[in-house]
Design an enzyme around this catalytic site. Structure first.
Site, PDB file in Angstrom:
ATOM      1  N   ASP A  33      31.613  18.896  64.960  1.00 32.67           N
ATOM      2  CA  ASP A  33      30.761  20.032  65.340  1.00 32.67           C
ATOM      3  C   ASP A  33      29.287  19.679  65.231  1.00 32.67           C
ATOM      4  O   ASP A  33      28.859  19.080  64.234  1.00 32.67           O
ATOM      5  CB  ASP A  33      31.021  21.214  64.394  1.00 32.67           C
ATOM      6  CG  ASP A  33      32.021  22.200  64.954  1.00 32.67           C
ATOM      7  OD1 ASP A  33      32.249  22.204  66.179  1.00 32.67           O
ATOM      8  OD2 ASP A  33      32.581  22.972  64.144  1.00 32.67           O
TER       9      ASP A  33
ATOM     10  N   GLU B 241      28.703  25.409  70.156  1.00 34.73           N
ATOM     11  CA  GLU B 241      28.977  26.811  70.477  1.00 34.73           C
ATOM     12  C   GLU B 241      28.014  27.223  71.565  1.00 34.73           C
ATOM     13  O   GLU B 241      26.800  27.010  71.423  1.00 34.73           O
ATOM     14  CB  GLU B 241      28.793  27.671  69.223  1.00 34.73           C
ATOM     15  CG  GLU B 241      29.791  27.311  68.137  1.00 34.73           C
ATOM     16  CD  GLU B 241      29.659  28.160  66.878  1.00 34.73           C
ATOM     17  OE1 GLU B 241      28.921  29.164  66.889  1.00 34.73           O
ATOM     18  OE2 GLU B 241      30.317  27.801  65.889  1.00 34.73           O
TER      19      GLU B 241
ATOM     20  N   GLU C 296      37.711  30.972  71.023  1.00 35.63           N
ATOM     21  CA  GLU C 296      38.049  31.531  69.709  1.00 35.63           C
ATOM     22  C   GLU C 296      38.049  33.060  69.778  1.00 35.63           C
ATOM     23  O   GLU C 296      37.073  33.671  70.231  1.00 35.63           O
ATOM     24  CB  GLU C 296      37.038  31.056  68.650  1.00 35.63           C
ATOM     25  CG  GLU C 296      37.322  31.672  67.280  1.00 35.63           C
ATOM     26  CD  GLU C 296      36.602  31.018  66.106  1.00 35.63           C
ATOM     27  OE1 GLU C 296      35.875  30.032  66.315  1.00 35.63           O
ATOM     28  OE2 GLU C 296      36.781  31.515  64.978  1.00 35.63           O
TER      29      GLU C 296
ATOM     30  N   LYS D 230      31.293  19.060  69.540  1.00 36.24           N
ATOM     31  CA  LYS D 230      31.560  20.438  69.954  1.00 36.24           C
ATOM     32  C   LYS D 230      30.321  21.267  69.689  1.00 36.24           C
ATOM     33  O   LYS D 230      29.689  21.104  68.639  1.00 36.24           O
ATOM     34  CB  LYS D 230      32.768  21.004  69.194  1.00 36.24           C
ATOM     35  CG  LYS D 230      33.030  22.483  69.505  1.00 36.24           C
ATOM     36  CD  LYS D 230      34.427  22.916  69.075  1.00 36.24           C
ATOM     37  CE  LYS D 230      34.589  23.249  67.634  1.00 36.24           C
ATOM     38  NZ  LYS D 230      33.730  24.360  67.134  1.00 36.24           N
TER      39      LYS D 230
ATOM     40  N   ASP E 160      32.410  22.801  61.464  1.00 34.17           N
ATOM     41  CA  ASP E 160      31.417  23.290  60.498  1.00 34.17           C
ATOM     42  C   ASP E 160      32.016  24.417  59.654  1.00 34.17           C
ATOM     43  O   ASP E 160      31.360  24.937  58.743  1.00 34.17           O
ATOM     44  CB  ASP E 160      30.104  23.695  61.178  1.00 34.17           C
ATOM     45  CG  ASP E 160      30.269  24.815  62.185  1.00 34.17           C
ATOM     46  OD1 ASP E 160      31.408  25.265  62.417  1.00 34.17           O
ATOM     47  OD2 ASP E 160      29.240  25.240  62.750  1.00 34.17           O
ATOM     48  N   SER E 161      33.284  24.760  59.908  1.00 36.49           N
ATOM     49  CA  SER E 161      34.027  25.642  58.991  1.00 36.49           C
ATOM     50  C   SER E 161      34.037  25.042  57.595  1.00 36.49           C
ATOM     51  O   SER E 161      34.339  25.729  56.627  1.00 36.49           O
ATOM     52  CB  SER E 161      35.460  25.853  59.487  1.00 36.49           C
ATOM     53  OG  SER E 161      36.096  24.621  59.748  1.00 36.49           O
TER      54      SER E 161
HETATM   55  O1  KIV Z   1      34.483  24.932  62.676  1.00 36.59           O
HETATM   56  C1  KIV Z   1      35.674  25.049  62.979  1.00 36.59           C
HETATM   57  O2  KIV Z   1      36.600  24.789  62.202  1.00 36.59           O
HETATM   58  C2  KIV Z   1      35.998  25.522  64.321  1.00 36.59           C
HETATM   59  C3  KIV Z   1      37.409  25.946  64.570  1.00 36.59           C
HETATM   60  C4  KIV Z   1      37.588  27.323  64.074  1.00 36.59           C
HETATM   61  C5  KIV Z   1      37.784  25.828  65.979  1.00 36.59           C
HETATM   62  O3  KIV Z   1      35.140  25.613  65.160  1.00 36.59           O
END
Ligand code: KIV
Length: 279
Positions: A97, A128, A195, A126, A58-59
């Protein structure tokens, strides 16, 4: 013998990556190489360069959409970008994510993860989390959905925790993170991602864990490394975290830069001590 049974790294020559290969690589002490991608063109380059795990992070909210955080990213955005990346991957393991508020309870998490796997083509989601998300991880895992649990700095909670801060720097935070990792693994997480965690704490969590641990700003004593693709290509704007390294230097092509990153992780020349955090 062919395929992942022959040698832990045999996947590089073509076999698709699986969770089992990641566990074998961990046991063999061979680093797992991971990067983010958000579209098919870059995903194809990463796949051909032998990146083991590609994350549609989600970056993308920050590096593609230009937001100041990952909070505005929606599930529709994630599904869309995951489909683009999935089309280009032949070998790498695809993780997507779960975005902000898309996994606030187990049934919502199942519906969101279902879309990422069924519509998007992801193989793993993934999220958090800390021990508070154990029930969500358990619901996903018992329904056959592979989960990577992201601990340490959790960008989706940046407003709540006061910004993008290194996590686990005092004794209480470190103890809580050890316990969170243990609980998430017990709930069924197949990978952990740390992280911005002090290198010594990341090493302890990795030793205590039964599943592979991927780090970003977590030092060298983890089982694999991940960075944001735009960071290794020197494209990201704003503050540059200390773990970021630009591999697109010295007249390299994008393909060469991605290979240089993969080689540096496999040869353990990245990360160096200066890329990590002390306690
Ligand atoms: O969203 C993302 O790119 C991430 C990485 C920083 C691991 O979670």
């Amino acid at each position: 013998m062919s395929g992942p049974y022959a040698s832990p790294r045999s996947g590089v020559s073509g076999s698709a990556m699986t969770l089992r290969v990641f566990r074998v690589l961990r046991q063999a002490g061979q680093p797992i190489v991971c990067l983010t991608a958000y579209d098919a063109s870059f995903a194809a380059i990463l796949d051909q360069a032998g990146i083991d795990l590609v994350l549609v992070g989600d970056s993308l909210g920050m590096v593609v959409q230009g937001h100041a955080s990952t909070v505005p990213v929606t599930l529709d955005h994630m599904v869309y970008h995951t489909t683009l990346v999935a089309r280009a991957l032949k070998r790498a393991w695809l993780v997507a994510d779960l975005p902000f508020l898309s996994y606030s309870d187990p049934s919502r998490a199942l519906a969101s993860a279902g879309r990422l796997l069924q519509e998007g083509g992801a193989k793993m989601v993934k999220l958090e989390g800390n021990a508070g998300q154990a029930a969500i991880v358990e619901a996903l895992a018992t329904n056959g959905i592979p989960v990577c649990a992201h601990l340490g700095l959790r960008p989706q909670s940046a407003y709540k925790i006061g910004g993008f801060r290194t996590a686990g720097r005092n004794r209480a935070e470190a103890e809580k993170m050890r316990e969170d990792a243990r609980r998430l693994e017990e709930a069924g997480a197949d990978l952990l991602l740390l992280e911005c965690v002090p290198s010594a704490l990341a090493a302890e969590i990795t030793q205590a864990s039964q599943v592979p641990v991927i780090g970003i700003g977590a030092g060298a004593s983890v089982d694999g490394q991940i960075l944001v693709l735009y960071d290794i290509l020197g494209l990201s704007q704003g503050i540059r975290p200390r773990f970021v390294e630009n591999f697109l230097t010295g007249g390299r092509s994008i393909e060469e830069a991605v290979k240089a990153y993969a080689d540096a992780v496999r040869n353990r020349t990245y990360p160096e001590p200066r890329h990590g955090f002390g306690s």
